[in-house]
Design an enzyme around this catalytic site. Structure first.
Site, PDB file in Angstrom:
ATOM      1  N   ILE B  68       0.237  -0.701   4.571  1.00  0.00           N
ATOM      2  CA  ILE B  68       1.158  -1.782   4.946  1.00  0.00           C
ATOM      3  C   ILE B  68       0.520  -2.799   5.892  1.00  0.00           C
ATOM      4  O   ILE B  68       1.111  -3.822   6.188  1.00  0.00           O
ATOM      5  CB  ILE B  68       2.473  -1.233   5.577  1.00  0.00           C
ATOM      6  CG1 ILE B  68       2.178  -0.284   6.742  1.00  0.00           C
ATOM      7  CG2 ILE B  68       3.339  -0.571   4.527  1.00  0.00           C
ATOM      8  CD1 ILE B  68       3.421   0.185   7.484  1.00  0.00           C
ATOM      9  N   GLY B  69      -0.673  -2.526   6.327  1.00  0.00           N
ATOM     10  CA  GLY B  69      -1.320  -3.498   7.212  1.00  0.00           C
ATOM     11  C   GLY B  69      -2.763  -3.131   7.476  1.00  0.00           C
ATOM     12  O   GLY B  69      -3.167  -1.976   7.303  1.00  0.00           O
ATOM     13  N   GLU B  70      -3.527  -4.140   7.872  1.00  0.00           N
ATOM     14  CA  GLU B  70      -4.933  -3.875   8.160  1.00  0.00           C
ATOM     15  C   GLU B  70      -5.396  -4.860   9.226  1.00  0.00           C
ATOM     16  O   GLU B  70      -4.995  -6.027   9.217  1.00  0.00           O
ATOM     17  CB  GLU B  70      -5.773  -4.046   6.893  1.00  0.00           C
ATOM     18  CG  GLU B  70      -7.225  -3.659   7.104  1.00  0.00           C
ATOM     19  CD  GLU B  70      -7.985  -3.461   5.802  1.00  0.00           C
ATOM     20  OE1 GLU B  70      -7.429  -3.791   4.734  1.00  0.00           O
ATOM     21  OE2 GLU B  70      -9.119  -2.976   5.865  1.00  0.00           O
ATOM     22  N   GLY B  71      -6.214  -4.397  10.136  1.00  0.00           N
ATOM     23  CA  GLY B  71      -6.756  -5.287  11.162  1.00  0.00           C
ATOM     24  C   GLY B  71      -8.144  -4.831  11.548  1.00  0.00           C
ATOM     25  O   GLY B  71      -8.720  -3.956  10.897  1.00  0.00           O
ATOM     26  N   TYR B  73      -8.942  -3.114  13.999  1.00  0.00           N
ATOM     27  CA  TYR B  73      -8.886  -1.748  14.511  1.00  0.00           C
ATOM     28  C   TYR B  73      -8.914  -0.712  13.383  1.00  0.00           C
ATOM     29  O   TYR B  73      -9.410   0.380  13.529  1.00  0.00           O
ATOM     30  CB  TYR B  73      -7.584  -1.578  15.314  1.00  0.00           C
ATOM     31  CG  TYR B  73      -6.381  -2.011  14.512  1.00  0.00           C
ATOM     32  CD1 TYR B  73      -5.791  -1.165  13.591  1.00  0.00           C
ATOM     33  CD2 TYR B  73      -5.865  -3.307  14.635  1.00  0.00           C
ATOM     34  CE1 TYR B  73      -4.733  -1.569  12.808  1.00  0.00           C
ATOM     35  CE2 TYR B  73      -4.801  -3.722  13.861  1.00  0.00           C
ATOM     36  CZ  TYR B  73      -4.241  -2.851  12.941  1.00  0.00           C
ATOM     37  OH  TYR B  73      -3.202  -3.260  12.155  1.00  0.00           O
ATOM     38  N   GLY B  74      -8.299  -1.044  12.218  1.00  0.00           N
ATOM     39  CA  GLY B  74      -8.183  -0.059  11.147  1.00  0.00           C
ATOM     40  C   GLY B  74      -7.048  -0.398  10.198  1.00  0.00           C
ATOM     41  O   GLY B  74      -6.735  -1.574  10.007  1.00  0.00           O
ATOM     42  N   LYS B  91      -1.231   4.955  11.772  1.00  0.00           N
ATOM     43  CA  LYS B  91      -2.233   3.946  12.111  1.00  0.00           C
ATOM     44  C   LYS B  91      -3.596   4.635  12.170  1.00  0.00           C
ATOM     45  O   LYS B  91      -3.843   5.456  13.061  1.00  0.00           O
ATOM     46  CB  LYS B  91      -1.872   3.321  13.461  1.00  0.00           C
ATOM     47  CG  LYS B  91      -2.722   2.140  13.846  1.00  0.00           C
ATOM     48  CD  LYS B  91      -2.110   1.462  15.064  1.00  0.00           C
ATOM     49  CE  LYS B  91      -2.885   0.227  15.470  1.00  0.00           C
ATOM     50  NZ  LYS B  91      -2.267  -0.465  16.606  1.00  0.00           N
ATOM     51  N   ASP B 180      -1.137  -8.858  24.177  1.00  0.00           N
ATOM     52  CA  ASP B 180      -1.195  -9.311  22.779  1.00  0.00           C
ATOM     53  C   ASP B 180       0.214  -9.486  22.221  1.00  0.00           C
ATOM     54  O   ASP B 180       0.499  -9.085  21.089  1.00  0.00           O
ATOM     55  CB  ASP B 180      -2.000  -8.314  21.937  1.00  0.00           C
ATOM     56  CG  ASP B 180      -2.443  -8.925  20.612  1.00  0.00           C
ATOM     57  OD1 ASP B 180      -2.399 -10.174  20.487  1.00  0.00           O
ATOM     58  OD2 ASP B 180      -2.838  -8.174  19.709  1.00  0.00           O
TER      59      ASP B 180
END
Lengths: 261, 325
Positions: B68-71, B73-74, B91, B180
């Site tokens: 569902i997400g990626e950045g 960090y991982g 996560k 952030d």
């Protein structure tokens, strides 16, 4: 709030593993010296946040070592891992494992007596580097699991900063007192008193010791209360604070006597 | 003695190597201790999920459902707890072979453990799967940006703003700076927000790095490379977020630090900057006053989170974001 109650503080994994109190004090002091030796090689002390970093590393080490007997881990590798972890947690540090591995290898080569599970570290080659960096990373993982990934540790340095802004001397050089108190503040980590005494008590204890050594008198606070009530809400808590400062000073003296014997 | 167990796996293999349960394809395979017996030609591709399921058999609790997400960090996955059937967010942190646990993961875990608040994401646990660190957290399906595409009910928007401020006040009271805050780091479910992503958060210290916060929400002092900032940087971000909630678009969309600083200085010029811009005319005076106190260039003049939650805009239940006419 205290991290451990008195009974838990005295019931370390090493004591359950038949280490005497004297033996524990000597090993803790040796570990503190290892940390200081690493820092000479790492040269982090120029950083503005060095004292926060160093106190946090030692706090992490004592939290871990309280749960695992000294017989069951390599104190050199684990101390390097604690310094590495604390550097990672600090905004201002270069925390690459390379720096910590190189410092560790230099330390081993200079000391000549250090071995890693029976293996002497005598060369600064690629295999040694790989071995040590893996050991530090493994130790980091072990430490994190044992301390519950809790690096949100309030160190005495935070209170010391506040004290430096608020305390003045009635007679004598307060800056000189702060310099000595700063040294005491680090030395108070040569045993695991940080597991029992709160950071504010450790700070006040360091200032008291410096004040006695230099014979500098600290002025009362502007509200007329004694200087050591700086972090207290009321008179009752100050009575407890004074009692604990005395207790901790006695404990530190007791440890010093053991180390001299 | 051979103990052969036969399983059927329902799986779909995506291009990026993430394995997702599906009923579209079925592969038969068998376990013989740790040896995999499988006729499929894509054994190489599916071996990871087979090993993963072997670990499920050894009481690993979570099955990944989808990414569902990626950045940097991982990766974040939607996953299911096999014991409780609860849907959670996993996560996963990228681990370097040489640097161990990432510092952002360390900070996030140690800080989330201190923060027990209804409007802050709950860290359920941290687990290691295949030598990779995973944080298990409550699952929410929308972030604030997504939410604002569909929901504009003023009553709910005011409630969301207030709850975000309550969470930030709680964070600051624990001497932590989030560093952030942005709409993507605020999730919403049933009109209730939660703040997430504490990977850049720090306990307040006199010396900190200025390279934090997503550019559009970054405070002027950070853009000017200040190292001795404090909680006020979060309050600036909140000012930008709250105005974004009201305008339904980001306030300052800079493309570089200098551009961002210019956009800020062009808009916020003088004490009554909001009167010079027609897009703010539709806002209630109390709302404007709150925004003005949050978007102060000088951090020492910026309202604190404690003062913000006591602002008359929240005390007056009839004060809404927009003027009524």
């Amino acid at each position: 709030m205290k991290l451990l109650i008195y009974e838990d503080w005295k019931n370390s994994a090493s004591s359950r593993d038949n280490f005497t109190f004297q033996q524990e004090v000597k090993i803790q002091s040796e570990c503190y010296q290892i940390a200081r030796d690493f820092e000479i090689l790492l040269q982090n002390n120029e950083h503005s946040t060095f004292n926060h970093y160093f106190q946090k590393a030692l706090s992490i080490f004592h939290r871990f070592a309280h749960q695992i007997s000294f017989k069951k881990f390599n104190r050199h590798i684990y101390m390097a891992a604690c310094l590495f972890l604390s550097a990672k947690d600090n905004d201002m540090f270069d925390w690459s494992v390379k720096r910590y591995t190189n410092a560790f290898i230099s330390y081993c080569i200079s000391k000549k007596t250090v071995d890693l599970d029976g293996l002497k570290i005598e060369n600064d080659d690629q295999n040694t580097f790989k071995l040590i960096s893996e050991k530090i990373i493994d130790a980091e993982s072990h430490i994190l699991q044992m301390i519950g990934y809790d690096l949100n540790i309030v160190v005495p340095q935070i209170y010391f900063q506040e004290a430096k802004n608020k305390l003045i001397a009635t007679q004598g050089d307060i800056q000189q007192l702060f310099e000595f108190a700063q040294k005491y503040l680090l030395d108070l980590f040569l045993n695991n008193a940080c597991l029992y005494y709160e950071p504010k008590i450790i700070t006040l204890c360091a200032i008291t010791m410096a004040s006695k050594l230099l014979k500098i008198t600290i002025a009362d606070l502007s509200n007329g209360n004694p200087w050591n009530s700086l972090f207290d809400q009321n008179q009752e808590s100050n009575i407890q604070t004074q009692k604990e400062i005395q207790e901790m000073t006695n404990y530190f003296d007791q440890c010093i006597q053991i180390l001299k014997s | 003695m051979n103990s052969i167990i036969q399983y059927q796996l329902y799986l779909r293999i995506e291009n990026d190597g993430v394995f997702i349960l599906s009923n579209k394809q079925i592969y038969d395979y068998q376990f013989e201790y740790n040896r995999i017996i499988c006729d499929s030609q894509i054994l190489y591709q599916i071996k990871d999920i087979i090993y993963y399921y072997m670990s499920v058999l050894e009481n690993v609790r979570y099955i990944k459902i989808q990414k569902i997400g990626e950045g940097a960090y991982g990766i974040i996955y939607k996953a299911q707890d096999v014991q409780t059937q609860e849907i959670v967010a996993l996560k996963k942190f990228k681990l370097s072979d040489y640097e161990g646990v990432p510092s952002c993961a360390l900070r996030e875990i140690s800080i989330l453990k201190q923060l027990n608040h209804p409007n802050i994401i709950k860290l359920i646990s941290q687990i290691i799967i295949n030598k990779k660190l995973h944080l298990v957290m409550n699952y929410y399906d929308k972030d604030l940006t997504e939410y604002l595409k569909f929901y504009h009910e003023e009553f709910h928007l005011k409630n969301i703003i207030y709850k975000i401020l309550l969470a930030v006040e709680f964070i600051h009271s624990r001497k932590i700076i989030h560093r952030d805050l942005q709409p993507n780091n605020i999730l919403v479910k049933n009109n209730e927000p939660v703040i997430i992503d504490f990977g850049l958060s720090r306990v307040f210290s006199p010396n900190l790095t200025p390279g934090v916060t997503q550019l559009w929400y970054r405070a002027p002092e950070l853009l000017q490379n200040c190292h001795s900032y404090d909680y006020a940087i979060d309050m600036w971000s909140l000012g930008c977020i709250i105005l974004e909630i009201a305008l339904n678009k980001p306030l300052f969309m800079g493309q570089s630090e200098i551009h961002q600083l210019l956009l800020i200085k062009n808009l916020i010029d003088g004490d009554e900057w909001f009167k010079q811009n027609s897009q703010f005319a539709k806002f209630n005076n109390l709302f404007i006053d709150l925004i003005n106190k949050l978007l102060q260039i000088d951090p020492t003049k910026r309202i604190t989170s404690k003062q913000a939650i006591q602002h008359p805009f929240f005390q007056d239940q009839f004060a809404f974001i927009y003027n009524n006419e």
